[in-house]
Structure formats: C-alpha cells, structure tokens
Design a protein around this motif. Structure first.
Motif, PDB file in Angstrom:
ATOM      1  N   TYR A  11       0.834  -1.192   0.000  1.00  0.00           N
ATOM      2  CA  TYR A  11       0.000   0.000   0.000  1.00  0.00           C
ATOM      3  C   TYR A  11       0.876   1.252   0.000  1.00  0.00           C
ATOM      4  O   TYR A  11       1.978   1.278   0.567  1.00  0.00           O
ATOM      5  CB  TYR A  11      -0.921   0.011   1.229  1.00  0.00           C
ATOM      6  CG  TYR A  11      -1.907  -1.125   1.233  1.00  0.00           C
ATOM      7  CD1 TYR A  11      -3.203  -0.963   0.752  1.00  0.00           C
ATOM      8  CD2 TYR A  11      -1.547  -2.389   1.709  1.00  0.00           C
ATOM      9  CE1 TYR A  11      -4.115  -2.023   0.752  1.00  0.00           C
ATOM     10  CE2 TYR A  11      -2.440  -3.453   1.713  1.00  0.00           C
ATOM     11  CZ  TYR A  11      -3.720  -3.259   1.229  1.00  0.00           C
ATOM     12  OH  TYR A  11      -4.611  -4.307   1.222  1.00  0.00           O
ATOM     13  N   PHE A  12       0.345   2.320  -0.627  1.00  0.00           N
ATOM     14  CA  PHE A  12       0.997   3.625  -0.672  1.00  0.00           C
ATOM     15  C   PHE A  12       0.019   4.680  -0.175  1.00  0.00           C
ATOM     16  O   PHE A  12      -1.181   4.602  -0.450  1.00  0.00           O
ATOM     17  CB  PHE A  12       1.414   3.996  -2.094  1.00  0.00           C
ATOM     18  CG  PHE A  12       2.341   3.005  -2.760  1.00  0.00           C
ATOM     19  CD1 PHE A  12       3.721   3.167  -2.695  1.00  0.00           C
ATOM     20  CD2 PHE A  12       1.831   1.922  -3.460  1.00  0.00           C
ATOM     21  CE1 PHE A  12       4.572   2.277  -3.317  1.00  0.00           C
ATOM     22  CE2 PHE A  12       2.675   1.017  -4.093  1.00  0.00           C
ATOM     23  CZ  PHE A  12       4.050   1.192  -4.018  1.00  0.00           C
ATOM     24  N   GLY A  13       0.525   5.694   0.513  1.00  0.00           N
ATOM     25  CA  GLY A  13      -0.318   6.803   0.936  1.00  0.00           C
ATOM     26  C   GLY A  13       0.370   7.643   1.986  1.00  0.00           C
ATOM     27  O   GLY A  13       1.319   7.204   2.641  1.00  0.00           O
ATOM     28  N   THR A  14      -0.119   8.878   2.164  1.00  0.00           N
ATOM     29  CA  THR A  14       0.465   9.747   3.195  1.00  0.00           C
ATOM     30  C   THR A  14       0.187   9.204   4.588  1.00  0.00           C
ATOM     31  O   THR A  14       1.008   9.337   5.497  1.00  0.00           O
ATOM     32  CB  THR A  14      -0.089  11.180   3.083  1.00  0.00           C
ATOM     33  OG1 THR A  14      -1.521  11.121   3.091  1.00  0.00           O
ATOM     34  CG2 THR A  14       0.371  11.829   1.790  1.00  0.00           C
ATOM     35  N   THR A  15      -0.976   8.598   4.758  1.00  0.00           N
ATOM     36  CA  THR A  15      -1.300   7.882   5.989  1.00  0.00           C
ATOM     37  C   THR A  15      -1.640   6.448   5.618  1.00  0.00           C
ATOM     38  O   THR A  15      -2.028   6.151   4.486  1.00  0.00           O
ATOM     39  CB  THR A  15      -2.493   8.531   6.717  1.00  0.00           C
ATOM     40  OG1 THR A  15      -3.630   8.561   5.829  1.00  0.00           O
ATOM     41  CG2 THR A  15      -2.152   9.955   7.140  1.00  0.00           C
ATOM     42  N   LYS A  16      -1.501   5.572   6.568  1.00  0.00           N
ATOM     43  CA  LYS A  16      -1.691   4.156   6.291  1.00  0.00           C
ATOM     44  C   LYS A  16      -3.165   3.864   6.045  1.00  0.00           C
ATOM     45  O   LYS A  16      -4.027   4.175   6.880  1.00  0.00           O
ATOM     46  CB  LYS A  16      -1.182   3.320   7.467  1.00  0.00           C
ATOM     47  CG  LYS A  16      -1.218   1.813   7.231  1.00  0.00           C
ATOM     48  CD  LYS A  16      -0.542   1.064   8.341  1.00  0.00           C
ATOM     49  CE  LYS A  16      -1.323   1.141   9.631  1.00  0.00           C
ATOM     50  NZ  LYS A  16      -2.624   0.406   9.528  1.00  0.00           N
ATOM     51  N   ALA A  49       3.585  -3.438   8.082  1.00  0.00           N
ATOM     52  CA  ALA A  49       4.777  -3.844   7.322  1.00  0.00           C
ATOM     53  C   ALA A  49       4.575  -3.743   5.818  1.00  0.00           C
ATOM     54  O   ALA A  49       5.543  -3.867   5.057  1.00  0.00           O
ATOM     55  CB  ALA A  49       5.179  -5.266   7.689  1.00  0.00           C
ATOM     56  N   ASN A  50       3.346  -3.519   5.374  1.00  0.00           N
ATOM     57  CA  ASN A  50       3.030  -3.513   3.939  1.00  0.00           C
ATOM     58  C   ASN A  50       2.750  -2.116   3.396  1.00  0.00           C
ATOM     59  O   ASN A  50       2.258  -1.979   2.276  1.00  0.00           O
ATOM     60  CB  ASN A  50       1.807  -4.397   3.664  1.00  0.00           C
ATOM     61  CG  ASN A  50       2.065  -5.866   3.928  1.00  0.00           C
ATOM     62  OD1 ASN A  50       2.686  -6.227   4.915  1.00  0.00           O
ATOM     63  ND2 ASN A  50       1.580  -6.733   3.050  1.00  0.00           N
ATOM     64  N   TRP A  51       3.108  -1.077   4.149  1.00  0.00           N
ATOM     65  CA  TRP A  51       2.748   0.298   3.786  1.00  0.00           C
ATOM     66  C   TRP A  51       3.993   1.136   3.518  1.00  0.00           C
ATOM     67  O   TRP A  51       4.949   1.132   4.284  1.00  0.00           O
ATOM     68  CB  TRP A  51       1.923   0.938   4.900  1.00  0.00           C
ATOM     69  CG  TRP A  51       1.730   2.423   4.769  1.00  0.00           C
ATOM     70  CD1 TRP A  51       1.237   3.100   3.704  1.00  0.00           C
ATOM     71  CD2 TRP A  51       2.049   3.404   5.766  1.00  0.00           C
ATOM     72  NE1 TRP A  51       1.209   4.462   3.962  1.00  0.00           N
ATOM     73  CE2 TRP A  51       1.701   4.674   5.225  1.00  0.00           C
ATOM     74  CE3 TRP A  51       2.574   3.341   7.050  1.00  0.00           C
ATOM     75  CZ2 TRP A  51       1.882   5.861   5.933  1.00  0.00           C
ATOM     76  CZ3 TRP A  51       2.745   4.526   7.761  1.00  0.00           C
ATOM     77  CH2 TRP A  51       2.404   5.773   7.208  1.00  0.00           C
ATOM     78  N   ILE A  52       3.977   1.868   2.375  1.00  0.00           N
ATOM     79  CA  ILE A  52       5.028   2.831   2.019  1.00  0.00           C
ATOM     80  C   ILE A  52       4.418   4.224   2.076  1.00  0.00           C
ATOM     81  O   ILE A  52       3.411   4.506   1.410  1.00  0.00           O
ATOM     82  CB  ILE A  52       5.598   2.548   0.617  1.00  0.00           C
ATOM     83  CG1 ILE A  52       6.330   1.200   0.606  1.00  0.00           C
ATOM     84  CG2 ILE A  52       6.532   3.667   0.173  1.00  0.00           C
ATOM     85  CD1 ILE A  52       6.822   0.779  -0.767  1.00  0.00           C
ATOM     86  N   GLN A  53       5.036   5.115   2.830  1.00  0.00           N
ATOM     87  CA  GLN A  53       4.497   6.460   3.024  1.00  0.00           C
ATOM     88  C   GLN A  53       4.906   7.369   1.873  1.00  0.00           C
ATOM     89  O   GLN A  53       6.042   7.319   1.396  1.00  0.00           O
ATOM     90  CB  GLN A  53       4.983   7.036   4.353  1.00  0.00           C
ATOM     91  CG  GLN A  53       4.274   8.309   4.758  1.00  0.00           C
ATOM     92  CD  GLN A  53       4.635   8.751   6.168  1.00  0.00           C
ATOM     93  OE1 GLN A  53       5.677   8.380   6.690  1.00  0.00           O
ATOM     94  NE2 GLN A  53       3.763   9.535   6.787  1.00  0.00           N
ATOM     95  N   THR A  54       3.984   8.212   1.447  1.00  0.00           N
ATOM     96  CA  THR A  54       4.226   9.147   0.346  1.00  0.00           C
ATOM     97  C   THR A  54       4.057  10.583   0.834  1.00  0.00           C
ATOM     98  O   THR A  54       3.641  10.826   1.966  1.00  0.00           O
ATOM     99  CB  THR A  54       3.268   8.869  -0.820  1.00  0.00           C
ATOM    100  OG1 THR A  54       1.907   8.957  -0.354  1.00  0.00           O
ATOM    101  CG2 THR A  54       3.511   7.487  -1.404  1.00  0.00           C
ATOM    102  N   VAL A  55       4.376  11.532  -0.034  1.00  0.00           N
ATOM    103  CA  VAL A  55       4.294  12.959   0.295  1.00  0.00           C
ATOM    104  C   VAL A  55       3.053  13.544  -0.376  1.00  0.00           C
ATOM    105  O   VAL A  55       2.879  13.406  -1.598  1.00  0.00           O
ATOM    106  CB  VAL A  55       5.562  13.701  -0.171  1.00  0.00           C
ATOM    107  CG1 VAL A  55       5.438  15.197   0.105  1.00  0.00           C
ATOM    108  CG2 VAL A  55       6.799  13.131   0.517  1.00  0.00           C
ATOM    109  N   ALA A  56       2.224  14.189   0.390  1.00  0.00           N
ATOM    110  CA  ALA A  56       0.979  14.753  -0.139  1.00  0.00           C
ATOM    111  C   ALA A  56       1.263  15.758  -1.242  1.00  0.00           C
ATOM    112  O   ALA A  56       2.160  16.596  -1.131  1.00  0.00           O
ATOM    113  CB  ALA A  56       0.183  15.411   0.984  1.00  0.00           C
ATOM    114  N   GLY A  57       0.498  15.662  -2.333  1.00  0.00           N
ATOM    115  CA  GLY A  57       0.602  16.617  -3.422  1.00  0.00           C
ATOM    116  C   GLY A  57       1.759  16.393  -4.373  1.00  0.00           C
ATOM    117  O   GLY A  57       1.918  17.146  -5.329  1.00  0.00           O
TER     118      GLY A  57
END
Length: 500
Positions: free
Chosen positions: A450-455, A462-470
């Motif tokens: 999964y990808f997103g600014t929040t999980k 363990a399956n989440w990659i954090q991204t930067v909003a915008g």
C-alpha cells in the motif's frame, strides 16, 4: 568550294543563326527575381539577413546547442555530482570507500537509490594514482564504469569473477605498459572511474540484517598496481548511513564549469566527436579558455532550466513506438526501452532515452539489461495507476504482487520522486519494502502493498510505504536473480490501483 559545298555551307549558317535567335528569345537567357533556386527564395531572396535578425538567430542557435549539449552530457555530470557530493562529505582517495552500512535512506540525495542492499561507492583517479587494483569480495553485485557511465565490466555473478571475488586491474586510457597476468584487466576511456558495489543483506529475525553485507563490503581493497605493500594507504570505510549527502548533478551554471574541467582533464577521445563539436559550439574546447559573454551566460542558464523540463516532458508523454512498455496490458515501463545497456537500438544510439534514464537514475550495466537467469536484475516501474493516471502522494493505492516473485535473491518495491529519482523523505525514511521483511502475505502467497500519506485502514504496518501529499511518485519493482517467469511473462505485477 564547289557549288554543292557552297549550298551546304549556306544552309549550316542559316541553321546556326536560327538557333542563336531562338536562344536569345528564350526565358533561360538570364536569371531574374521571378525564377531563383528554392533556398534563395526561402532566405531573403538570396541576400544576407538584416543585422538584427542575424544576431538574434545566432543567439538562438547558441541556446539550442546548449540544450543539446546538456542532453548529450548528462551522464557525465550525473557521475560528477555523485563524486563531488561524496568527497565533500567523506573525503577522497583510492583508499576511501563510503559504505551505507545501515542501508541508504531518503537523506541521501542520489538518483533512484536502492534501500534494499548495502551500497559501496567510490571514485578512482587513474591519472593521479596510475593503474589501480581492486580486490572485490565474493558475492558482490556491482560494476566499474567510466565517467561517461560506459560500463567497463560487471562485477559478481555476471562479471568475470562469477561471484567468487577477484582482482580487477583498472588501466588509464593512455597506459601502454605491461599488463601482468592474474587480473581481470580493463582499460578505461576516462581517467576517472566509478566503483559501484552492492552486497545483499541476510534475512534477520525482524527483517533484513545489514551487518554481514556491510562486513563483506569492508573486505574490498584498492591499491596502486606498482606500490609495495608498505606504501599502500590503509582503507577507510566511512559509514554513510543516516547522513544528509547531496550527490545530485548541478542545476545551475556550475554544470558548465564542471563539464569544462572534465573536458580539460580527460583525453579528447573520451568524448565522441559529435558531442565535442556540440560543446565547441558553446565555447567548451579542451585546453582553451571558456569565457562566455553575459548574453551567452544567460543562454546557458536558460538551457540548464529548460533542458531538464524537455527531458521530463518526454518521459511524461511516453514514446510513440511504446518500446518502453514491459507488457501489453500493464503500465510498467522498461527504462532501457528494449535497447542495450549502452542505449543502442537496432540502428541508432537512443540519445533521448539515455538522457531520460540519467535524469533520475545512474549506472547502466549489461547485468541490468540482459535476460540472465537467476543472476541479473530487473526493474519494472510505473508512474501511473491502472486507469492511466499519474501516481500522486495525496491518494492511497494498492499494489498486488502474485505469488512466487521470480527473484532468486530477493524482491523489493520502492517509491521514488518523479523528477530526480530521489526517495520521498517522510518519517518512514526508507520508502521501500522487500522480501526479507515480515510482510503479511495472503493465503495463496501473494502480497498486497500500500501507498499513501497515511496508512490505509486495510494495510498492515509492514506492507505500507508512506508518500508525500501533493507530490507525484514512481513505484519500482526490483527482482534480483530474475527467473524465467519474468521473461516469458507468466509472472507479472498487477497495476497499482487507486483506493477509494
């Protein structure tokens, strides 16, 4: 003259006179403004241009040549940026080998770093130190390149040592001495050589264990060929992990001054004649002063600002021939677009594809491109979701990986910034997940990431990659030790799906 001859002669004179009169009345007798060659018609009726127009066109030509010079030399400045950033932080010398002993995270600004192996990178000067020997440890995935990023040789399973380790002898371009036996010997077109080693981490109790891989990297030794042991400087292995290091290529006019210094330092033959000609057109010639006027300096700065946008636009809009797509039914791209590691297509050097690569990546080696079973590596990446829209950090996404990824060594998925390939810097610092983690798997062995600014609510930690909003991003899949299922496409990653 008899009567018959006289009649014949008179008849000939009459005929010639008629031809002459006919020619004198022909429209071909003189060129006038109503009938001139096409280029004369196109360019000012065959006259010189007005002075102001000529000066304006000359300035435009200079600017356009600067844009082309940028496109052609980006691989060089890509390497120079890495060298200068590294040496400013860790020092220089054949004996200095920075190692990211706890993995490389988003605090290191470098194009598309791999957070899932241990990096060792250094910059050797064969003009200063002469022929150098590199004792490579076993089980390295690496390469040596010249500063144009032409690969001298792979190192490791695809290299001549076949993952057993070995002694590599790097020779300067003007070396004509004896080449001793027992080495893997390679002559570099440039005095400057890039050493790039990766060592694979072991699987630890709670994820990848970098310790053994870092210790293996520290077995590397570099020394001058002709130096006795007592005169060899001891190796230094500064730990680069956790430090802010800017290893990106210049974005201002230092691009040109650094390029000029490179041209002066290296042999003429290290740069092909067409590129040298393009550089000469903007005043960069080996051994001659580089003194652009104020107007030319402004044009050079404009080229530095515009050329990267042009390359980015090419990446954004895609190739008309679709050679960059890995699959007929997926969004994933191949950054080599089906060419060789040297950017050769069937009948041409793919200059634009090469520039696209070096805008957000570095180091192109045969092991990355050849379809080598269980030994090489592959990097399908996508900038779009399943609907063809660009991935953006403000949204949440899911990536499904089918069971049994064909990666004999390991698989990994990483998020990158679109523009320069650096990693998005969040609280996570390591925007990457690999098969050594305790990743939650589905009953069939498949994995959802999964990808997103929040999980997202359904995402395991363990399956989440954090991204930067915008901010737009790229998702890259890495397969080390690539298997047949990838090449015959019986295994392929699903497209990234936007969550509602």
């Amino acid at each position: 003259m008899n009567r018959l001859s006289a009649l014949a002669y008179a008849s000939l004179l009459t005929s010639l006179t008629g031809v002459a009169l006919s020619m004198s009345n022909s429209p071909l007798r003189a060129q006038d403004d109503s009938s001139i060659p096409p280029l004369m018609e196109q360019i000012n009726k065959g006259n010189w241009l007005p002075q102001q127009e000529a000066e304006s066109l000359r300035d435009e030509f200079y600017y356009q040549n600067a844009v082309q010079a940028y496109v052609l030399t980006l691989p060089i400045l890509n390497t120079i940026g890495m060298r200068d950033g590294s040496e400013a932080t860790f020092g220089s010398g054949y004996n200095v080998l920075p190692i990211w002993k706890e993995r490389m995270d988003s605090r290191t600004w470098v194009p598309t770093p791999n957070a899932d192996v241990i990096y060792s990178m250094s910059y050797l000067d064969l003009k200063k130190d002469g022929p150098l020997v590199v004792a490579a440890p076993p089980n390295v995935i690496g390469m040596f390149t010249d500063f144009y990023q032409h690969t001298l040789t792979d190192v490791g399973a695809i290299g001549p040592d076949r993952a057993r380790g070995g002694l590599y002898l790097l020779l300067p371009p003007d070396y004509d001495g004896e080449i001793p036996k027992g080495y893997f010997a390679f002559k570099s077109p440039t005095y400057n050589v890039f050493l790039f080693f990766r060592t694979v981490m072991a699987k630890g109790e709670n994820g990848p264990d970098p310790g053994p891989a870092a210790a293996n990297a520290e077995r590397t030794r570099v020394y001058p060929l002709w130096a006795p042991e007592k005169d060899v400087r001891p190796m230094q292995f500064p730990d680069a992990s956790g430090k802010r290091v800017n290893m990106m290529y210049p974005t201002g006019n230092t691009y040109w001054t650094k390029l000029k210094a490179f041209v002066d330092y290296e042999p003429v033959a290290s740069i092909d004649p067409v590129t040298r000609g393009m550089l000469a057109s903007i005043g960069i010639i080996k051994g001659q002063p580089f003194e652009p006027t104020d107007k030319q300096t402004a044009a050079l700065q404009k080229a530095i600002e515009t050329a990267p946008k042009m390359i980015l636009a090419s990446r954004q809009l895609g190739r008309p021939d679709k050679r960059n797509l890995y699959y007929k039914d997926r969004q994933y791209e191949n950054i080599w677009a089906g060419g060789t590691a040297e950017w050769m297509q069937d009948s041409y050097l793919d200059v634009l594809q090469r520039a696209s690569y070096f805008q957000f990546a570095y180091s192109s080696a045969p092991a990355m491109v050849m379809r080598t079973l269980d030994a090489g590596s592959k990097y399908p990446f996508t900038a779009r979701d399943a609907d063809g829209n660009f991935l953006n950090g403000s949204n949440a996404y899911k990536l499904h990986l089918p069971p049994n990824p064909p990666a004999a060594l390991f698989w990994a998925v990483t998020a990158y910034n679109v523009t320069d390939g650096s990693m998005p810097e969040t609280k996570q610092l390591l925007p990457s997940i690999n098969g050594f983690y305790k990743v939650k798997t589905n009953d069939d062995g498949s994995v959802d990431l999964y990808f997103g600014t929040t999980k997202p609510a359904e995402a395991p930690d363990a399956n989440w990659i954090q991204t930067v909003a915008g901010r737009d991003f790229i998702a890259a899949v890495r397969l080390y030790g690539t298997g047949t299922e990838f090449f015959d496409q019986t295994w392929k990653p699903d497209d990234v799906v936007k969550l509602k």
